[in-house]
Every structure is written in structure tokens, then in C-alpha cells.
Write a protein that holds these residues in place. Structure first.
Motif, short mmCIF file in Angstrom:
data_model
loop_
_atom_site.label_atom_id
_atom_site.label_comp_id
_atom_site.label_asym_id
_atom_site.label_seq_id
_atom_site.Cartn_x
_atom_site.Cartn_y
_atom_site.Cartn_z
N ILE A 456 0.84 -1.21 0.00
CA ILE A 456 0.00 0.00 0.00
C ILE A 456 0.87 1.25 0.00
CG2 ILE A 456 -1.68 1.30 1.35
CD1 ILE A 456 -2.85 -1.35 2.28
N TYR A 459 2.82 1.74 -3.44
CA TYR A 459 2.00 2.17 -4.57
C TYR A 459 1.43 3.57 -4.36
CZ TYR A 459 2.10 -2.10 -7.32
OH TYR A 459 2.49 -3.14 -8.12
N ILE A 460 1.21 3.96 -3.11
CA ILE A 460 0.74 5.33 -2.86
C ILE A 460 1.88 6.32 -3.07
CG2 ILE A 460 -0.09 6.90 -1.06
CD1 ILE A 460 -1.79 4.67 0.03
N HIS A 463 2.71 6.69 -6.82
CA HIS A 463 1.45 6.66 -7.57
C HIS A 463 1.62 7.19 -8.98
CE1 HIS A 463 -2.94 8.21 -8.04
NE2 HIS A 463 -2.71 7.13 -8.75
N TRP A 473 -4.64 0.54 -10.08
CA TRP A 473 -4.09 1.11 -8.85
C TRP A 473 -5.15 1.16 -7.75
CZ3 TRP A 473 -4.93 5.27 -5.66
CH2 TRP A 473 -3.89 5.62 -4.79
N HIS A 474 -6.31 1.66 -8.08
CA HIS A 474 -7.39 1.73 -7.09
C HIS A 474 -7.80 0.33 -6.64
CE1 HIS A 474 -8.49 6.03 -7.04
NE2 HIS A 474 -8.03 6.04 -8.28
N ILE A 477 -5.00 -1.17 -4.25
CA ILE A 477 -4.96 -0.52 -2.94
C ILE A 477 -6.13 -0.98 -2.09
CG2 ILE A 477 -5.13 1.69 -1.75
CD1 ILE A 477 -2.41 1.17 -2.95
#
Length: 875
Positions: A456, A459-460, A463, A473-474, A477
Motif C-alpha cells: 500500500i 503504490y501510494i 502513484h 491502482w485503485h 490498494i
């Protein structure tokens, strides 16, 4: 005559501190009473059903006179009782010469409630060997709702039927189990209703006597037997006096034999001749009481001249609480102190058939679990002959040995019914102690949470630069978040049964997170399927603009909104659907609502997910060339394609562009690669291939389902199965964490680069990462070593202008020689031809190119080509 108020079956008393006021008023010569309940301060705990119940008495009557009162006739049951329809139905009661009420007759009046009328009718029917068992089972169904019995006659009628059934127990062995279940259900009734039934007809005492008869009849053909139920346990042993070495018996709760989720735990006896109970003491066992019978018990019980080889019948009864032992008369001198004290423990009975109560030289030690905190504790033994045969608690001969946690040990010098009485005016109920989970569960769950948290955060933080689509991506997560939520709530709250509200919250969160995780996997699978089956659509040919991007909110409405709706409806229907049943070792859902609210939806969602996985697999098998998801063409690229197609064959530099641009833009308009070309990472929407994305979604679902099942079995099964499932849970947790990190981080080139830059500070300056080309299966890699042998004629076709010179100077710093050339798609090949005169064009329209092009430089090249086309068309 009095009127009492109840909230959810519990009697309400005036309490000015909480704003509860009860006002009573007598009217019409004390023959009617009016009562008003006022709540001046509404609090959350006041929710529920409030009702008033009246105990009405006959009005004042002269001595020697028979008084009459009319019956309340119900039209729905006319003719049920004796008397003609035209005659007024009345009840009468006789007041004798001494001013005391004597005989009465209510036979002409009807009962107000349907269940009472049914119990009255079935009580009047004759019993025989052919109908006793079916009628007993039918009556058992009605006693299931005993918690709602509000009339003392309901209890009395059932007690009378149990007495009638006891006459057939010797012939029908199954009848004893039905009788015990009936008595267990009656213990759910309100305490005041049982108190009135005991005072009116000694209903509770009669039920206990019938339960003792069951043991007497069953021991005629067996050496030992036992019966269990949620509130009553029966145990009996036929023992020989010269073989008696003492006995220790434990009353405890255990899961029902059917192991049906949500079903009440059974109250059970376990007796042996040693004091060790380690074989039954595990996490799912809750001890209610224990009894130690001395070795000298039968020596003292033997009558003069009786043989030492005499066989005695030992009866044991265990009751979850003291509802069947109410004090109905003047008990000021008894152990309850005039009803000031109440039974605060289970009640356990020991009795030897045929031997009256007498003082034992060696006392019986009893340990009882207190389910409430109180004051002024007194140990007592129930004497059924006190208070005119209604029975009462007597403290003579019993004393308290000590307290430990919520257990109290007492010692009594006679056999009987043992209990602990306390003043419960300021009651605070005990909750079962929280049993920690196995250390393996905690350790592996922490590792899994760290793995999911790493994904998490990575990837955040990256982004904007990580090579995945916005949709993916959404989805990733949210998938990791709900997996972590399930694991965290399970580890931290599955055993929080001490507080009902916390336990209910744990059940709701587990319900939500599990549904959400399954749905997010389904959303991911649907997205992969759409990309695999997507067909190219050239909007410039259809003369219509491309559709606007659809909002990401639709995925959240499915993955998060649907579970919230399901959980909200389940909680709104009955908040008690969540939480823990009495003495349950874990927090979850009741069995019946969980079938339609959880197991059914989850099973359907997993089925749909598997159908998507199978469809994707079939599509990839039919179209093996579809491997990558490419970026959508930009508006500049679409304008460029239109300009090239309109320039015609005679336009400047038409040879270079007409060969390469239209084919490349046509390929870019599709989201997948459908030609055997090498693919640069800069053109990919997702670095993973479609088979890799399928493996990621299916693997995550499979490992998550295994984790959920193993965790549920680890907290619900008995020893040693719980230990086996605990180990399997640990393996599943480690496997899921390793799989998610390896698939979404370690196996990705961009994420490895970001991690290496974070770990090695010296690599941060190297920001222009090489754009590695990904070859399609079956396509060989072509080296650029021989490109210098090409003639200069091909490079002249691209022309020389100030724009070209500027373009070359801009992009020159990004060029590096490499020995790992690859085949490139047409647009990049054309850009390389204009950039290097030594780069040849191959037969299939691709070019051998130095692999140092970055995404930024390729964008600049496209812009410069657009500028060149516009310049060539200027007058």
C-alpha cells in the motif's frame, strides 16, 4: 392487586437518578388500579419493549359469600369451554366464614393468549402409549418460546404435562430427553412468572421431582447415563459401596453434539474417580461448577445391618441458574434474607436414592462460578420441605471456604442442592475471560499485515510513476486494505466476547471486509476480462470524439457500497445477529442470518469470480498474441495520424511517415498488443502481462479464502483440531503475504528500481532509467551492431531542417550505445530513423533501435514530427 412494568422481560423499578417514575392510583373501591410510567430522561439503554403486567385479585367480599366476576369472552374461541352461548360466563370464588378465600371455579372463562389456551387444551387430552411421544414432541415445540410466557398458567400446564409424561419414561427412553429439554426451555421464562407458578402450584418443585424420576428409571437398566440441554444437565451412576473411592464431578458447557453454528452450548457433567480434568479442559470449555464427593460417603449412608455390597443410585442435577428455586413465602429467617439475596451461581444437586438427608462426617466441597458481582455472599442448600412445601434456601451446615477470581468454593455437611446467594442490588455481571489466540496466529498475522502495508505504501508513494493503470491502482490498494482489515480485526477482536458492543462491532467489520475483499477481486477480474476482449475502435474514422473517461466511483459503489448495504440491512433487522452468543469463544454472526447475509452472497461472488477467471483463460488460449495492455492514444497522436493520412504520397517526408505512423497509431488505439512486435515499457499501461494479472487475482482470492477458512476453524474447533488449523492458518498467512509482495513488487521492474533507489542513495542521481523492450513470444532479439553498415541513403529521406537539428540536439543526451537492441513498434522505429541515420527499417515495418529511449524523449519526438508536418504544409 398490583401492576408491574417490564422492559424486554425485566421488571422495572422506580429510579429517580435515571429519570424513571411509576405512579399508581386506586379507583372504584380498590377494585381497579391505574399505573403510569414516566421516563423523563431518554437514554440509549431504554430501547426495547415496555409493557405492564397486572396481578389482579378479587374485590372485597363478605365472609360466607360466593363472589362472581364476568369472564372476558373472546369471539375467536367461542364454545371452547363449557356453558351455553346465551349464558353469561362467570368465574366464582368462595369466601369462607373466617374471611379467607376458599374454593374457586374459573372453568367457564377463557384464557386471553393463544398459547395458554393451547396448553390448557392439550393438558385436558388423555395420554396413552400410542400418542405420548408425538404429543410430547409437539409440546416441546411450544416451549421453545418459553421466554415469552407471561402467564403463570403456562408454566403450570407444562409442569402438569411433564408429570404425566414421567409415567411413561420407563418404557420410552427418548421421552426423558424430551422432558429435560422442556424443563430447560422453561428456565428461559421470566423469574416472576416462575415465582408465581411455584407459589400457585409448586410447579418448579414438581418439575425437579420429575427430573429425578428420569434418573431412577434409567438406572434400572444401565450402570450410568447422562442427559444434556442448554440449561439443565442430568447425570446418574449405579455404584457399589465397597468399590467407592470418592468421585469428582464437573459441570461445564460444551458445544452441542451437532456442532451447529450459533446453537446454544450444552450443559454437561463429567465425573471420574480422580481429581484431574485436563482431558476436557480446553478453550471451548467453560466450567460452571465442580463437586467433590468424599470417600466415606456410602460408609455414613449405610443403614445398620446393610451389606457392604449394596448398590446405590447417585443422582446429579445441574442448573444454569437458580430460577427453579424461588423463595415464595416468608423467608426472613432463611438464607435469602427475606428475598434480599438472590442466587448468583449455577445450582448443582447431589442425591442418593432412598437415603434421607443427614449430616455427613466428611463435608461435600462445591466450587461455583459467579456470573455477577454482589455483596453479602452466603452459601446455602435448598430444602424443599420449608415454607409449607414450597422450599427455601437454608444456610445451616454450609460455609464459604474461599473466593478465587469469579469462583467461590463452599463446603456443606449434607447432600442437596447447592448455591451461592448474594445481594445483587448493584449487580455487575461477569463476562467470560478472554482466551488469547495461539502465538502462531499473532506472529504470522503481523508478517502478513507488514507485507500488505508495504504494498500500500509503495503504490501510494509512487502513484504517479508506477507503471499501472489508474483502475488497477485503485483496485490493488482497496484489495490490500480490506485484506489487512480482515486480518487485523480477526486477530485483535475475534475473542473480544467480554463486551457485547465490541463483539458486535467485530462481527460487523468481519462481515463487511470479507464481502468487500471478494468483490474487489471480482472487480479486478472483470477489468482484466474487458481489456483482453477489447477491440480496437478508431474514432477518427467514425468522425466522433472518444468517450469521456468513466468515473472511478462506480468501482467503489460495487466493492465498498454493496457490503455496507448488506451489513446495514442485517444489523437493522436485528443487531443481535452480530456478536457472540452466551459463553461463545468468538465474535461472529448468528447461524440463521449468516446463511442469507454472508455465506450465500460470498459463495455467489466467488462463483462469479471463478467464471471471470475461466473466461480470461479461454480468451488468452484463443488469442496468445494478446499479452500486454497498452496506453490509450493521446489527442496529439490522433491528430498526427490524421495529418499523415491527409498529407498524401507527394508531401515532404511522406515516405518516412506513411510507412510507419498509421500502423503504429492503429496499434496504439487498441489496449492490447496484437502483433508480434517487441514492446517498449513506455507504451505499456501495465507492466504485467494478462496471464500474470490473472495469476495475481486468482492467487490472491484462493489464498485469502484459505486464510479465512483456517482462521475460522482455528477459533471454533476443539483440541487438537484447533492446533492443526492454527498451523494451516500460519502457512496461509505467510503464503498470502509472500505472494502479494512477490507479485506486485519484486516481479515488477519499476518497483524494484524504486526500492533500489530508496535503499542505495548513490543510485538516486541515475533517474533516466533505460526503457527495456519486452519481446513477444517467438520474436528474436535483433542486435544493433550491424546497423553501421547501412548506407546513408535511407537517412536522407527524413530530411534536414532547423527543426531536425534542434530535435537532435535535444535528444542527444539521452542516447546511449547498447548491445541489446530490440524490435520496436512503428512510431518509435520511425523516430529512431530520423534520429540516427544508421538505423535500418526492417521488412515488417519495425526498426532496430538503441534501447536508451525514454518515455520523455519519445514524446518530444512525436511533437517534433507534428511540427515538421505543419511546417511542410505552410505556403
Amino acid at each position: 392487586m398490583q401492576v408491574l412494568w417490564y422492559q424486554n422481560g425485566r421488571m422495572v423499578k422506580p429510579d429517580a437518578a435515571q429519570g424513571i417514575f411509576i405512579e399508581k392510583r386506586m379507583v372504584q373501591n380498590c377494585s381497579l388500579i391505574a399505573s403510569a410510567l414516566t421516563i423523563s430522561n431518554i437514554q440509549p439503554g431504554f430501547t426495547g419493549n415496555w409493557e405492564c403486567r397486572g396481578e389482579f385479585r378479587w374485590p372485597r367480599t363478605l365472609a360466607g359469600i360466593r363472589a362472581y366476576l364476568p369472564c372476558n369472552r373472546l369471539a375467536s374461541s367461542a364454545g371452547t369451554y363449557s356453558g351455553s352461548s346465551g349464558e353469561e360466563q362467570r368465574a366464582w370464588r368462595y369466601c369462607d366464614r373466617n374471611g379467607l378465600w376458599a374454593e374457586d371455579d374459573y372453568s367457564r372463562c377463557q384464557f386471553q393468549k393463544d398459547v395458554t389456551r393451547f396448553l390448557y387444551v392439550i393438558n385436558q387430552m388423555p395420554l396413552n402409549e400410542s400418542n405420548v411421544v408425538p404429543r410430547a414432541r409437539r409440546l416441546l415445540v411450544y416451549t421453545i418460546d418459553a421466554a415469552n410466557f407471561s402467564d403463570k398458567m403456562d408454566i403450570i400446564f407444562v409442569a402438569e404435562m411433564i408429570e404425566k409424561f414421567s409415567k411413561f419414561v420407563e418404557k420410552f427412553k427418548d421421552l426423558g430427553e424430551v422432558m429435560v429439554s422442556m424443563a430447560s426451555n422453561l428456565m428461559l421464562a421470566d423469574e416472576r412468572v416462575l415465582w408465581m407458578a411455584q407459589r400457585e402450584a409448586m410447579a418448579c418443585s414438581r418439575i425437579i421431582a420429575c427430573l429425578q424420576k428420569i434418573a431412577l428409571y434409567r438406572l434400572a437398566t444401565a450402570q450410568a447415563f447422562s442427559l444434556t440441554s442448554p440449561n439443565i444437565a442430568v447425570e446418574a451412576h449405579a455404584v457399589r459401596a465397597n468399590d467407592w473411592k470418592g468421585m469428582s464431578c464437573m459441570l461445564f458447557q460444551r458445544p452441542s453434539p451437532e456442532r451447529t453454528p450459533g446453537q446454544d452450548r450444552q450443559l454437561t457433567f463429567k465425573c471420574n474417580t480422580t481429581s484431574s480434568f485436563f482431558s476436557i479442559l480446553h478453550k471451548s470449555t467453560i466450567v460452571e461448577a465442580s463437586l467433590q464427593l468424599p470417600q466415606s460417603l456410602f460408609t455414613q449412608a449405610a443403614l445398620p445391618g446393610q451389606s457392604e455390597d449394596t448398590v446405590y443410585k447417585l443422582h446429579l442435577l445441574g442448573f444454569r441458574n437458580g430460577k427453579f428455586f424461588p423463595s415464595t413465602g416468608n423467608s426472613t429467617q432463611l438464607a435469602d434474607g427475606g428475598k434480599r439475596r438472590s442466587v448468583a451461581t449455577p445450582v448443582i444437586m447431589a442425591r442418593i436414592d432412598g437415603i434421607s438427608l443427614h449430616v455427613l462426617r466428611t463435608p461435600v466441597n462445591v466450587t461455583l462460578r459467579r456470573f455477577a458481582r454482589g455483596s453479602d455472599a452466603v452459601s446455602a442448600c435448598w430444602n424443599p420441605s420449608l415454607v409449607g412445601g414450597n422450599g427455601g434456601w437454608q444456610s445451616d451446615g454450609c460455609r464459604i471456604l474461599g473466593h478465587h477470581d469469579n469462583f467461590t468454593t463452599i463446603s456443606c455437611n449434607s447432600l442437596g442442592n447447592y448455591g451461592l446467594l448474594m445481594d445483587l442490588s448493584s449487580v455487575e455481571y461477569f463476562s467470560p475471560s478472554i482466551q488469547p489466540l495461539h502465538p502462531v496466529i499473532y506472529a504470522t498475522s503481523i508478517i502478513l499485515l507488514l507485507c500488505l502495508l508495504t504494498i500500500i505504501i509503495s503504490y501510494i508513494y509512487h502513484h504517479k510513476s508506477v507503471r499501472v493503470s489508474s483502475k488497477f491502482w485503485h483496485m490493488l490498494i482497496n484489495l490490500c486494505f480490506h485484506m489487512a482489515l480482515t486480518c487485523g480485526v480477526f486477530v485483535g477482536g475475534i475473542n473480544q466476547t467480554r463486551y457485547a458492543s465490541v463483539c458486535q462491532a467485530v462481527g460487523i467489520l468481519l462481515h463487511y471486509s470479507t464481502l468487500a475483499t471478494a468483490l474487489w477481486v471480482g472487480v479486478t477480474a472483470r477489468n482484466i476480462y474487458k481489456q483482453v476482449t477489447r477491440k480496437a475502435k478508431r474514432y477518427e474514422e467514425l468522425d466522433e470524439p472518444p468517450p469521456p473517461p468513466r468515473p472511478m466511483l462506480r468501482f467503489y459503489l460495487i466493492g465498498g457500497g454493496m457490503p455496507i448495504i448488506v451489513c446495514g440491512i442485517t444489523a437493522a433487522a436485528n443487531i443481535k445477529n452480530y456478536g457472540s452468543r452466551t459463553s461463545a469463544p468468538y465474535c461472529w454472526m448468528a447461524w440463521e442470518p449468516s446463511i442469507g447475509a454472508f455465506y450465500g452472497p460470498v459463495g455467489f461472488i466467488i462463483f462469479v469470480d471463478c467464471m471471470y477467471f475461466l473466461s480470461i483463460l479461454l480468451q488468452l488460449h484463443r488469442h496468445p498474441e494478446r499479452r500486454y495492455e497498452l496506453k490509450e492514444p493521446t489527442e496529439e497522436s490522433q491528430h498526427l495520424a490524421s495529418a499523415v493520412s491527409d498529407s498524401g504520397p507527394d508531401a515532404p517526408s511522406s515516405h518516412c511517415h506513411s510507412l510507419n505512423l498509421p500502423l503504429q497509431l492503429h496499434e496504439a488505439s487498441s489496449s492490447i498488443v496484437s502483433a508480434p512486435h517487441a514492446v517498449p515499457l513506455s507504451t505499456l499501461e501495465n507492466e504485467h502481462t494478462f496471464p500474470a494479472q490473472l495469476i495475481g487475482a486468482a492467487g490472491a482470492l484462493g489464498l485469502y479464502a484459505a486464510l479465512w477458512v483456517f482462521g475460522a476453524m482455528a477459533v471454533s474447533q476443539d483440541h487438537p483440531y484447533d492446533l492443526a488449523f492454527t498451523c494451516l492458518f500460519g502457512v496461509a498467512a505467510l503464503g498470502l503475504g509472500a505472494f502479494m509482495v512477490a507479485h506486485h513488487c519484486v516481479n515488477r521492474q519499476d518497483m524494484r528500481r524504486y526500492w533500489s533507489q530508496a535503499c542505495c542513495s548513490g543510485r538516486r542521481a541515475y533517474s533516466a532509467q533505460e526503457d527495456v523492450l519486452l519481446p513477444q513470444p517467438g520474436v528474436a532479439m535483433t542486435s544493433t551492431a550491424g546497423s553501421a553498415n547501412k548506407g546513408d541513403g535511407e537517412s536522407a529521406k527524413c530530411g534536414h531542417s532547423s527543426a531536425d537539428s534542434s530535435y537532435t540536439n535535444k535528444s542527444a543526451p539521452s542516447m546511449r550505445p547498447s548491445a541489446h537492441g530490440s524490435k520496436l513498434t512503428n512510431l518509435h522505429a520511425e523516430a529512431a530513423q530520423c534520429k540516427s541515420a544508421s538505423a535500418p527499417v526492417t521488412a515488417n515495418g519495425t526498426a532496430v533501435l538503441d534501447n536508451s529511449l525514454t518515455e520523455h524523449s519519445l514524446d518530444n519526438e512525436i511533437k517534433m514530427h507534428v511540427h515538421r508536418l505543419r511546417s511542410s504544409s505552410a505556403p
